[in-house]
Design an enzyme around this catalytic site. Structure first.
Site, PDB file in Angstrom:
ATOM      1  N   ASP A 203       0.836  -1.204   0.000  1.00  0.00           N
ATOM      2  CA  ASP A 203       0.000   0.000   0.000  1.00  0.00           C
ATOM      3  C   ASP A 203       0.873   1.257   0.000  1.00  0.00           C
ATOM      4  O   ASP A 203       2.091   1.188   0.082  1.00  0.00           O
ATOM      5  CB  ASP A 203      -0.920  -0.060   1.237  1.00  0.00           C
ATOM      6  N   ASP A 268     -10.625   2.962  -3.272  1.00  0.00           N
ATOM      7  CA  ASP A 268     -11.424   1.792  -2.867  1.00  0.00           C
ATOM      8  C   ASP A 268     -12.870   1.965  -3.331  1.00  0.00           C
ATOM      9  O   ASP A 268     -13.440   3.052  -3.213  1.00  0.00           O
ATOM     10  CB  ASP A 268     -11.404   1.645  -1.345  1.00  0.00           C
TER      11      ASP A 268
HETATM   12  C1  GLA Z   1      -6.090   1.265   1.275  1.00  0.00           C
HETATM   13  C2  GLA Z   1      -6.244   0.244   0.155  1.00  0.00           C
HETATM   14  C3  GLA Z   1      -7.272  -0.798   0.551  1.00  0.00           C
HETATM   15  C4  GLA Z   1      -6.889  -1.469   1.844  1.00  0.00           C
HETATM   16  C5  GLA Z   1      -6.718  -0.398   2.917  1.00  0.00           C
HETATM   17  C6  GLA Z   1      -6.157  -0.928   4.218  1.00  0.00           C
HETATM   18  O1  GLA Z   1      -7.221   2.026   1.423  1.00  0.00           O
HETATM   19  O2  GLA Z   1      -6.635   0.889  -1.002  1.00  0.00           O
HETATM   20  O3  GLA Z   1      -7.411  -1.751  -0.472  1.00  0.00           O
HETATM   21  O4  GLA Z   1      -5.719  -2.211   1.678  1.00  0.00           O
HETATM   22  O5  GLA Z   1      -5.799   0.603   2.487  1.00  0.00           O
HETATM   23  O6  GLA Z   1      -6.074   0.112   5.121  1.00  0.00           O
END
Ligand code: GLA
Length: 575
Positions: A203, A268
């Site tokens: 990430d 997301d």
């Molecule tokens: C980000 C990523 C997600 C997930 C979260 C975890 O938002 O885009 O897919 O991994 O972090 O905190």
């Protein structure tokens, strides 16, 4: 990502060697011979300059396919632990998802709370990750990996490229700092490989906060992964997650020499929906699904085992109807996207299961050409035709997408699909797994409002124009080697369609992939993998998609490399 050749993470080593050789041996030829001897001793290959290799019939080279599995984030957020993972892994088997092709069980954020020992090793909570079998030690992530592997599945893990991770902005529960791998790349990725993980998602929360350069950090991480793979013999698929903020499609394919990698193209789709916890009433939304799909379309970067990743799916999560789940699944499949389920596998309805496991839809996603679907026609208000070229000649998967609020008829022309429009084509309903007959020229289907129809059309392949490397006559079988300072270029290339499929015939007699950057009409390049094609004479073929100019034969396609040896390019064949 798998162990690869010198044109990648270890490329610098050979470049250094070349420099040393050039200094020691006054003339270039002597230096080349000495280097060739050295490479022969180390099992590496070197094409001498000007050497010409012969092409036999180019065969389609098998590629890494988009990963299929489950991820803990959407359904469990940072409440993930050993119990959750074991239940999901068991459900992947009992629901038949594993049989359908899903294989990864991916542990996302929340598994590690940022603690390290005096030597910098990751320390995990022993209660959350206990011993699972006699002789195991609590707090050893190898336990859960053994459990997952014991079911015949693969295991994924998660970290951040920065010092802090996304746990500094928790969705649920307290803030945890230092949940990233910065300063520990080699140590952490070696640890993941030693634990036995097969997949790692990295990430960008920490990297973003520190304003790091993702192309640099992720290349460093790819190198750390390569070293971990070399040390352990255990491959790790590399999943880059910087949400498309820094146009990863322009640098992520083969970043740092990664042989298999995927990159997120957007944020997301939905924040986690965890039953019985705060925010359990959140809903996934259909517009969110469509917008992630749209942001994920970068067909020029998706090829040779590298994939745009529009995010984990929300199929089966609260907020979507069964019909919307089917459209969501169709969109990811036509895109050739990674298929990572976010819903709780222990609670899937029959309808959701049927949507996730339809074999013909999955076959579209997993087609061996590995290309992304492209929009080939659009009409009026939100009526669109998307087409994904499949490996069987003359075959296309189609999605007739109606984004409008009214039912409509959507028409497909064979010529828009790159198929000969004078011949007969057959059509099949993918979801219903039913043949719908045959047609000439064009086919129309009724599509309900905010819905889609998915079809396979099988017609006669349109002609491709072949250009031999070096300007030799069409049909020539020799390859030109892409070398540092010696690009292989094709000029005066014509195209019939704006986004054209290009078949590249090449030679790579080595045991590891070679790489070359392709620059089209001077635009940003994309790095292409050329896996081993067999012996010196055996040529292989890979397909890419490229935006070309249709006004006359004006296109220039140029292959270059920054570290030798590159592949030998035999020809390109253009739609
Ligand atoms: C980000 C990523 C997600 C997930 C979260 C975890 O938002 O885009 O897919 O991994 O972090 O905190």
């Amino acid at each position: 990502m798998a162990i690869e050749n010198i044109c990648g993470p270890l490329g610098w080593t050979v470049i250094q060697l070349q420099r040393v050789m050039m200094r020691r041996f006054r003339n270039r030829r002597a230096a080349q011979i000495a280097l060739a001897l050295l490479l022969a001793l180390t099992g590496m290959n070197w094409f001498g300059s000007g050497e010409v290799l012969a092409e036999s019939v180019a065969k389609q080279i098998p590629l890494t396919l988009p990963p299929m599995g489950w991820s803990s984030w959407n359904g469990f957020s940072n409440t993930v632990d050993s119990q959750v993972i074991m239940a999901q892994a068991k459900a992947m088997i009992s629901t038949g998802m594993a049989k359908a092709g899903y294989q990864y069980i991916n542990i996302d954020e929340g598994w590690w709370l940022g603690e390290r020992d005096a030597d910098g090793n990751i320390v995990v909570d022993e209660k959350a990750w206990p011993a699972l079998a006699p002789g195991e030690r609590a707090g050893d992530m190898a336990n859960i990996v053994r459990y997952i592997h014991g079911l015949g599945l693969k295991a994924g893990i998660y970290t951040d490229a920065g010092n802090d991770g996304c746990s500094m902005y928790p969705d649920l529960g307290p803030v945890y700092q230092h949940t990233g791998s910065e300063g520990h790349y080699e140590q952490d990725f070696l640890q993941f490989a030693k634990w036995g993980f097969d997949y790692v998602k990295v990430d960008w929360c920490g990297g973003d906060k520190e304003k790091l350069d993702p192309a640099v950090q992720y290349a460093d991480i790819a190198r750390a992964i390569f070293m971990a793979e070399t040390d352990t013999g255990h491959p790790l698929l590399f999943s880059i997650c910087e949400w498309g903020k820094n146009s990863p499609w322009t640098w992520a394919p083969n970043v740092g020499g990664a042989v298999a990698d995927i990159w997120r193209t957007s944020g997301d789709i939905v924040a986690p929906i965890v039953a019985h916890h705060k925010f359990s009433g959140r809903l996934a939304s259909f517009p969110g699904v469509l917008s992630n799909f749209d942001e994920g379309v970068h067909p020029e970067a998706q090829h040779t085992g590298y994939y745009n990743d529009p995010d984990m799916m929300v199929v089966g999560m609260p907020g979507l109807t069964d019909a919307q789940n089917r459209v969501h699944m169709s969109l990811w499949a036509i895109s050739g996207a990674p298929l990572l389920v976010g819903a709780d596998l222990t609670k899937l309805s029959d309808a959701t299961l049927a949507t996730l496991a339809n074999p013909e839809v999955l076959a579209v996603d997993q087609d061996s050409l590995g290309l992304q679907g492209i929009k080939v026609a659009s009409f009026g208000d939100g009526l669109e035709v998307w087409s994904k070229a499949l490996s069987a000649p003359g075959e296309r998967a189609l999605l007739l997408l109606n984004r409008s609020g009214e039912a409509a008829s959507i028409k497909v022309n064979l010529s828009d699909l790159g198929l000969a429009d004078s011949s007969l084509a057959t059509v099949r309903d993918v979801w219903a797994q039913k043949d719908l007959g045959s047609f000439n020229g064009s086919y129309s289907a009724a599509v309900p409002a905010l819905d889609a129809v998915m079809l396979i059309v099988h017609g006669t392949e349109g002609t491709l124009t072949k250009y031999a490397a070096g300007g030799a006559e069409t049909g020539a079988t020799s390859g030109m080697i892409v070398q540092r300072n010696h690009p292989v270029s094709f000029t005066q290339v014509a195209s019939r369609v704006p986004m054209a499929r290009v078949r590249i015939a090449y030679l790579n007699p080595g045991k590891t992939p070679r790489f070359a950057e392709l620059r089209v009409n001077g635009r940003t390049a994309t790095r292409i993998a050329f896996p081993p094609a067999g012996s010196e004479q055996a040529s292989g073929a890979v397909w890419i998609e490229s935006q070309l100019d249709r006004s006359g034969a004006n296109n220039v396609l140029s292959f270059s490399t920054s570290c030798d040896p590159g592949p030998a390019i035999v020809s390109i064949s253009v739609e």
